[in-house]
Design a protein around this motif. Structure first.
Motif, PDB file in Angstrom:
ATOM      1  N   ILE A  87       0.839  -1.201   0.000  1.00  0.00           N
ATOM      2  CA  ILE A  87       0.000   0.000   0.000  1.00  0.00           C
ATOM      3  C   ILE A  87       0.875   1.253   0.000  1.00  0.00           C
ATOM      4  O   ILE A  87       0.570   2.243  -0.658  1.00  0.00           O
ATOM      5  CB  ILE A  87      -0.968  -0.014   1.201  1.00  0.00           C
ATOM      6  N   GLY A  88       1.985   1.213   0.727  1.00  0.00           N
ATOM      7  CA  GLY A  88       2.893   2.357   0.739  1.00  0.00           C
ATOM      8  C   GLY A  88       3.432   2.682  -0.637  1.00  0.00           C
ATOM      9  O   GLY A  88       3.695   3.843  -0.965  1.00  0.00           O
ATOM     10  N   ALA A  89       3.580   1.634  -1.473  1.00  0.00           N
ATOM     11  CA  ALA A  89       4.126   1.832  -2.821  1.00  0.00           C
ATOM     12  C   ALA A  89       3.095   2.432  -3.775  1.00  0.00           C
ATOM     13  O   ALA A  89       3.454   2.875  -4.870  1.00  0.00           O
ATOM     14  CB  ALA A  89       4.626   0.494  -3.386  1.00  0.00           C
ATOM     15  N   LEU A  90       1.822   2.458  -3.400  1.00  0.00           N
ATOM     16  CA  LEU A  90       0.801   3.041  -4.279  1.00  0.00           C
ATOM     17  C   LEU A  90       0.862   4.558  -4.151  1.00  0.00           C
ATOM     18  O   LEU A  90       0.794   5.084  -3.038  1.00  0.00           O
ATOM     19  CB  LEU A  90      -0.597   2.564  -3.871  1.00  0.00           C
ATOM     20  N   PRO A  91       0.953   5.276  -5.272  1.00  0.00           N
ATOM     21  CA  PRO A  91       1.047   6.741  -5.173  1.00  0.00           C
ATOM     22  C   PRO A  91      -0.173   7.331  -4.468  1.00  0.00           C
ATOM     23  O   PRO A  91      -1.305   7.011  -4.827  1.00  0.00           O
ATOM     24  CB  PRO A  91       1.096   7.181  -6.641  1.00  0.00           C
ATOM     25  N   GLY A  92       0.072   8.190  -3.508  1.00  0.00           N
ATOM     26  CA  GLY A  92      -1.030   8.872  -2.825  1.00  0.00           C
ATOM     27  C   GLY A  92      -1.522   8.143  -1.597  1.00  0.00           C
ATOM     28  O   GLY A  92      -2.066   8.767  -0.690  1.00  0.00           O
ATOM     29  N   PRO A 148      -8.744  16.331  -0.507  1.00  0.00           N
ATOM     30  CA  PRO A 148      -7.486  15.707  -0.073  1.00  0.00           C
ATOM     31  C   PRO A 148      -6.272  16.421  -0.668  1.00  0.00           C
ATOM     32  O   PRO A 148      -6.314  16.869  -1.809  1.00  0.00           O
ATOM     33  CB  PRO A 148      -7.600  14.274  -0.627  1.00  0.00           C
ATOM     34  N   LEU A 149      -5.205  16.515   0.117  1.00  0.00           N
ATOM     35  CA  LEU A 149      -3.997  17.209  -0.350  1.00  0.00           C
ATOM     36  C   LEU A 149      -3.025  16.343  -1.173  1.00  0.00           C
ATOM     37  O   LEU A 149      -2.336  16.882  -2.037  1.00  0.00           O
ATOM     38  CB  LEU A 149      -3.231  17.812   0.843  1.00  0.00           C
ATOM     39  N   PRO A 150      -2.928  15.023  -0.908  1.00  0.00           N
ATOM     40  CA  PRO A 150      -1.951  14.235  -1.684  1.00  0.00           C
ATOM     41  C   PRO A 150      -2.090  14.370  -3.203  1.00  0.00           C
ATOM     42  O   PRO A 150      -1.076  14.492  -3.887  1.00  0.00           O
ATOM     43  CB  PRO A 150      -2.197  12.802  -1.204  1.00  0.00           C
ATOM     44  N   PRO A 151      -3.323  14.391  -3.777  1.00  0.00           N
ATOM     45  CA  PRO A 151      -3.380  14.569  -5.235  1.00  0.00           C
ATOM     46  C   PRO A 151      -2.827  15.923  -5.681  1.00  0.00           C
ATOM     47  O   PRO A 151      -2.212  16.023  -6.746  1.00  0.00           O
ATOM     48  CB  PRO A 151      -4.884  14.463  -5.552  1.00  0.00           C
TER      49      PRO A 151
END
Lengths: 164, 495
Positions: free
Chosen positions: B259-264, B428-431
């Protein structure tokens, strides 16, 4: 059920219109014989996307009926409303102080401007004045040791000739 | 890079200080690991040695994620979002007088999860890099689109808001000189804007200043409630408990890394996913939320594993797995280390250093985490007003110090306001951050690809890797729609 406040939609419409307005001044390059979509394509395309998203968000907010049209919350009690108003006032005062601080940095110099801002902010947050004074002086010393002495960064000096 | 080079005082001392800072940031509710990394990055530029800078960044990110579990256990307030899942059972164990057991479980599981995440990074990243050498403009374009879409879909909140945030990020990334044609865009004849919006001040604003604004907007203070009458717990007792649940630790760590490897996606999503799966597969599912040991082990292993996983796409493709690696990518570029498949050939020494540092940080976590658990009571006495003031001042100095420019301070303030506003609107801020990072990559590869193909978009769809990426992209968007359609069908059949 009241419509929710459409701030995000307004923001998107504003951002989209700004993108289109200022994007119109980007000149085309004529590079690569017309095969390049040009430097305007992304700004225009994204601005139109934001504008469209903003209009849809405004429409769903103004005409509630779908799930996006739900109201923000039930009615707040008087004490909750007063607390919310006090928090908003705190945010606005802080922002005003921060803007004045950054404007004043080149005039007063880093040390004086930071001292005044830090004491003001701690006063706003209701810290005791002795703790505020101690903390402010400690953090100024830490910043001086770390950034000026160790990292050799020149922090802003007063253009008015204030020595500290 | 020789291992001995990493153990020099010029690396070790800032590394340990950064870990101490990471513990402090993680253990203080309201301060996040991302904020800690954003604040420390400007300091790392003056280290002189990029290895010392990387050690500081890695040290902060892993320790902050662990330290967030401490207030989660004692106060039921997660120190960082990644510790929210650990709150449920950790605090219940503390109420039963077993805070020591919960905290030592947090510590050892964080270490083990981090080790597994880093081990996968070391094994997978170089292999993926060899595969990534086959990528051309066309593949990188779709990879950027995939990264942006993924971040919008997995982020908390409505997908459409995430997509619009990503679009806003890409639009902001167009400020400056266009790479393909050399034409200035949105520069308003300002010299400072010709190189675009400074990334690090933007991150400091989004994660540092906006959090201060959120704290000011929240009425009331965090109240500390003492939990007394705690049993003494020995480390060996904790290790025996972990040994009994070894497969849970392994499963949660693998899930966290993926899951950590998935962007965002990030450590917080990894922790919740691991908690949910542990509950569903547990023989004592009813105990979850009431002080289940499995409820502590699963999320704490997953969240630290996710930190390691996030480095995989960041190093191999230049696509950050989470907000922390987004900031790290900006820092790497300023160190003249360009992420991508060639990184493993051209900067092999520095990549090795990253691997060693990440591994050793997990081991240093044990003694530093132990001290942190003991010191926690002192940290909670520091008034929030002082912490917030310190964050603002370091944000201003950090933003200014990068280029000795007050303009960067204004950029920091603008992004702080933007972050505060967007989060108040549940955007959301990550995008947005991914849009800032991937926007230039997306545009450059699309336009260069079109120039190569004389304007034809067909190769973007027909090349084999592109076709796979497009299919994955379609699945990312189709999956929620199919799932909702199935739920509707099931409910209309039962009705």
């Amino acid at each position: 059920m009241s419509a929710r406040l459409p701030w995000f939609g307004c923001f998107l419409v504003f951002a989209g219109l700004c993108g289109l307005w200022f994007g119109a001044s980007i000149r085309e390059s004529g590079v690569s014989g017309g095969h390049d979509i040009g430097p305007r394509a992304f700004p225009f395309g994204l601005s139109i996307l934001l504008l469209a998203g903003g209009i849809i968000d405004l429409a769903t907010a103004i005409f509630p009926g779908g799930k996006h049209g739900a109201s923000n919350a039930g009615a707040l009690s008087t004490s909750q409303t007063n607390a919310a108003k006090s928090s908003h006032a705190r945010v606005l005062i802080f922002l005003g102080a921060l803007l004045v601080y950054v404007f004043a940095l080149p005039w007063l110099g880093f040390n004086l401007a930071t001292f005044l801002f830090s004491m003001g902010m701690l006063f706003l947050l209701r810290a005791r004045w002795l703790a505020a004074m101690g903390f402010t002086l400690s953090i100024l010393l830490l910043i001086h040791l770390l950034f000026v002495l160790l990292f050799k960064i020149q922090l802003p000096r007063s253009q008015l000739g204030i020595p500290f | 890079m020789p291992f001995a080079d990493i153990l020099q005082p010029s690396v070790i001392v800032p590394w340990i200080l950064a870990m101490a800072f990471g513990h402090f940031v993680g253990a203080t509710p309201g301060l996040t690991a991302t904020m800690g990394v954003a604040l420390i990055v400007p300091l790392t530029f003056y280290m002189g040695d990029p290895v010392a800078g990387l050690a500081m960044i890695i040290g902060v990110s892993f320790t902050a994620i662990f330290a967030g579990d401490i207030p989660a256990t004692y106060l039921r307030i997660p120190g960082t979002p990644a510790s929210a899942a650990a709150t449920l059972d950790g605090h219940q164990l503390a109420r039963q007088g077993k805070a020591g057991l919960a905290l030592y479980l947090d510590l050892f599981c964080s270490c083990l999860g981090g080790l597994i995440g880093v081990a996968l990074l070391i094994v997978l990243a170089p292999q993926l890099a060899k595969f990534a050498l086959k990528f051309s403009n066309f593949e990188y374009f779709w990879l950027a689109v995939f990264g942006l879409s993924m971040s919008a879909v997995v982020s908390v909140g409505a997908t459409w808001k995430g997509l619009l945030a990503a679009a806003l990020g890409v639009l902001l990334a167009t400020v400056g000189i266009d790479v393909v044609s050399g034409v200035p865009r949105f520069t308003f004849n300002n010299v400072e804007l010709t190189s675009g919006l400074s990334f690090i001040p933007a991150m400091i604003g989004l994660f540092g200043l906006s959090e201060v604004l959120r704290s000011l907007a929240r009425p009331g203070e965090i109240k500390q409630t003492e939990i007394e009458h705690q049993e003494k717990t020995r480390s060996i007792q904790t290790l025996l408990v972990i040994w009994r649940h070894k497969w849970l630790v392994l499963r949660s760590s693998l899930l966290g890394t993926f899951i950590g490897a998935l962007p965002g996606a990030g450590a917080d999503i990894a922790a919740w996913a691991a908690y949910g799966i542990a509950q569903r597969t547990s023989k004592q599912a009813g105990q979850f939320g009431k002080g289940s040991i499995e409820g502590v082990i699963a999320p704490t292993s997953a969240n630290n594993a996710a930190v390691g996983g996030a480095w995989i796409p960041a190093l191999v493709f230049g696509i950050p797995g989470d907000s922390v690696t987004a900031i790290v990518l900006g820092a790497l570029i300023m160190y003249n280390i360009k992420p991508g498949p060639l990184l493993f050939e051209q900067n092999a020494g520095q990549v090795q250093a990253i691997f060693w540092i990440a591994l050793l940080t997990q081991l240093f976590l044990i003694p530093s985490g132990y001290l942190m658990i003991k010191a926690f009571a002192w940290i909670m006495r520091v008034p929030r007003s002082l912490i917030m003031t310190g964050v603002v001042l370091f944000s201003v100095v950090g933003a200014f110090g990068l280029k000795n420019s007050l303009f960067d301070v204004w950029v920091m303030i603008a992004f702080g306001l933007l972050g505060f506003f967007l989060e108040s609107q549940k955007v959301p801020l990550p995008p947005l951050i991914l849009g800032l990072i991937l926007g230039p990559m997306l545009e450059e590869h699309l336009r260069t690809g079109l120039i190569k193909t004389s304007g034809s978009f067909l190769p973007f769809l027909t090349r084999p890797i592109c076709a796979v990426l497009v299919t994955l992209l379609a699945l990312v968007f189709a999956a929620p729609i199919i799932s909702r359609w199935r739920q509707w069908r099931a409910s209309s059949k039962s009705a």
